[in-house]
Design an enzyme around this catalytic site. Structure first.
Site, mmCIF file in Angstrom:
data_model
loop_
_atom_site.group_PDB
_atom_site.id
_atom_site.type_symbol
_atom_site.label_atom_id
_atom_site.label_comp_id
_atom_site.label_asym_id
_atom_site.label_seq_id
_atom_site.Cartn_x
_atom_site.Cartn_y
_atom_site.Cartn_z
ATOM 1 N N SER A 146 0.803 -1.217 0.000
ATOM 2 C CA SER A 146 0.000 0.000 0.000
ATOM 3 C C SER A 146 0.837 1.268 0.000
ATOM 4 C CB SER A 146 -0.934 0.008 1.210
ATOM 5 O OG SER A 146 -0.198 -0.080 2.409
ATOM 6 N N MET A 251 18.144 -1.815 2.504
ATOM 7 C CA MET A 251 18.468 -2.840 3.490
ATOM 8 C C MET A 251 19.224 -3.980 2.818
ATOM 9 S SD MET A 251 14.626 -3.081 5.098
ATOM 10 C CE MET A 251 13.945 -3.041 3.424
ATOM 11 N N ASP A 294 1.938 -4.600 12.931
ATOM 12 C CA ASP A 294 1.339 -5.040 11.673
ATOM 13 C C ASP A 294 1.281 -6.567 11.642
ATOM 14 O OD1 ASP A 294 0.531 -5.572 9.112
ATOM 15 O OD2 ASP A 294 1.983 -4.258 8.138
#
Length: 448
Positions: A146, A251, A294
């Site tokens: 999203s 990352m 989450d």
């Protein structure tokens, strides 16, 4: 552009530009409202021709309108998509089943942005000639969600990287998107008028602003790496600060497979992995007072070679005040002991009960807590695969939620903690695991 950056873009058919301007995003929502209305008219004519008198609800909740809502919100991405995700997870049992199904699709149904838009975002953050930082950069995203999408890359020194790139305009559109989508759902009749989602939407805005700050997410990632430095059973990516900005998070790439795909893995290994997740949640709440809230299964992966549990995505991390942490410690301890009075007192302190709550509503909430604490009361491994616990909690929640005299939104911290715990319960049931929840909690219990 050099050869190593060519011929890896997503196809035009699969990619779709993210509307970044306020007016273009509003126009998308306007076209959605028009499409829903047009779909209602067409369905109404069809049913009248068959001699039926359709209800407004039947006209709204057609498969065609379901597709329109899901597709437009997925194309907008950002807060428009995220508010649908939040509503599906936090108020799902209070919504019409058809709408819950529409919104739940948004948890994994994002479209990547085209290469031209991606390159513009990269150049805006890294400057022209950004390619010099890499041996290779794949324009085909490994994942799209999203807020942003993730790309594989290889640094000049050979290190494999995962680059999370935020969709353009997401940060600036959060507040208006959340308000516009909520208004659209309410005006369309898809969201019950009696459902007060104001506090949830306010919290969604705050949470989304945090999630859209990739420097903040990177700081949380480094904090968790430090907190879990002596726990080698967990594996977290390393942040590359030289390439990270507010809209790009760079990352190290961590190889692994989705945790939810491990049904064929031996029972003992599945049990161990979920025990690691529940142990981590208790440490997050009672030791760190910091929780990655989450519950998306995609945030957990498994490294088959090492047996490590991979933890990803720290954008939804929240710090919890000591007062609430201690109240939850008392609540779970009382729940484990079957002490309803203790659960009642702790729930009041957390903020579940309004001063004028009716007795039947208070008892119904206590019933939900009692059921949710069932694994805590069970001596030995609790068999999530054989339990109907999630269904019982859902049914009790539906019954309570349908009583509109009750509706009360608990504190946001409580809602997000419940999302996390509920997600772990669902994953445990999906993988049919057996975990001794009581043994994992006892070291954190009051007097434990």
């Amino acid at each position: 552009m050099t050869e190593r950056f060519k011929n890896v873009a997503p196809s035009a058919r699969s990619a779709l530009a993210v509307p970044s301007g306020r007016l273009s995003r509003l126009a998308r929502l306007g076209s959605l409202a028009s499409g829903v209305a047009g779909g209602m008219l067409a369905e109404g004519m069809r049913q009248l021709a068959q001699g039926r008198r359709p209800s407004v609800r039947d006209l709204l909740l057609t498969p065609g309108n379901a597709r329109r809502v899901a597709e437009q919100l997925a194309q907008l991405r950002g807060a428009s998509m995220k508010v649908g995700q939040l509503l599906s997870m936090d108020a799902g049992e209070l919504l019409p089943p058809e709408l819950s199904e529409i919104l739940s699709r948004l948890r994994s149904d994002a479209r990547p942005m085209p290469m031209s838009q991606l390159v513009s975002v990269l150049a805006a953050n890294w400057g022209e000639g950004w390619e010099k930082h890499f041996q290779r950069f794949s324009f085909t995203p490994m994942a799209a969600a999203s807020i942003g999408q993730v790309h594989a890359a290889q640094a000049l020194d050979g290190r494999r990287l995962a680059i999370k790139v935020q969709y353009p305009g997401v940060r600036q559109s959060i507040s208006s998107d959340v308000d516009n989508v909520a208004t659209l759902l309410r005006l369309s009749g898809l969201l019950p008028k009696t459902l007060d989602v104001g506090p949830l939407l306010d919290e969604a805005k705050r949470q989304l602003h945090d999630e859209a700050d990739y420097l903040l997410e990177g700081a949380y990632l480094m904090r968790y790496r430090s907190l879990l430095a002596t726990s080698p059973e967990y594996l977290l990516p390393e942040m590359h600060t030289e390439l990270t900005t507010g809209s790009i998070l760079a990352m190290s790439y961590v190889e692994g497979v989705p945790v939810e795909s491990l049904l064929e893995v031996p029972q003992v290994e599945r049990d161990r992995l979920l025990a690691l997740l529940f142990r981590l949640l208790f440490r997050e709440l009672f030791e760190f007072r910091l929780i990655q809230t989450d519950p998306n299964f995609a945030n957990y992966r498994y490294a088959p070679a090492s047996g490590q549990l991979i933890l990803l995505d720290f954008g939804a991390t929240r710090a919890y005040p000591e007062r609430m942490v201690e109240a939850y410690r008392r609540l779970l301890t009382a729940g484990m002991q079957g002490n309803r009075q203790g659960v009642d007192e702790a729930a009041r302190e957390i903020g579940y009960f309004q001063a004028d709550i009716q007795e039947r509503h208070r008892l119904a909430v206590l019933d939900i807590f009692t059921q949710a604490c069932e694994p805590l009361r069970h001596a030995g491994p609790y068999d999530f695969g054989q339990s109907d616990l999630a269904l019982r909690i859902r049914d009790t929640g539906i019954k309570l939620g349908m009583d509109r005299e009750f509706w009360h939104t608990p504190p946001a911290d409580a809602l997000f903690l419940h999302r996390k715990l509920g997600g772990l319960y669902l994953l445990a049931a999906k993988l049919k695991v057996r975990v001794d929840i009581q043994a994992l909690f006892v070291p954190h219990a009051t007097g434990g």
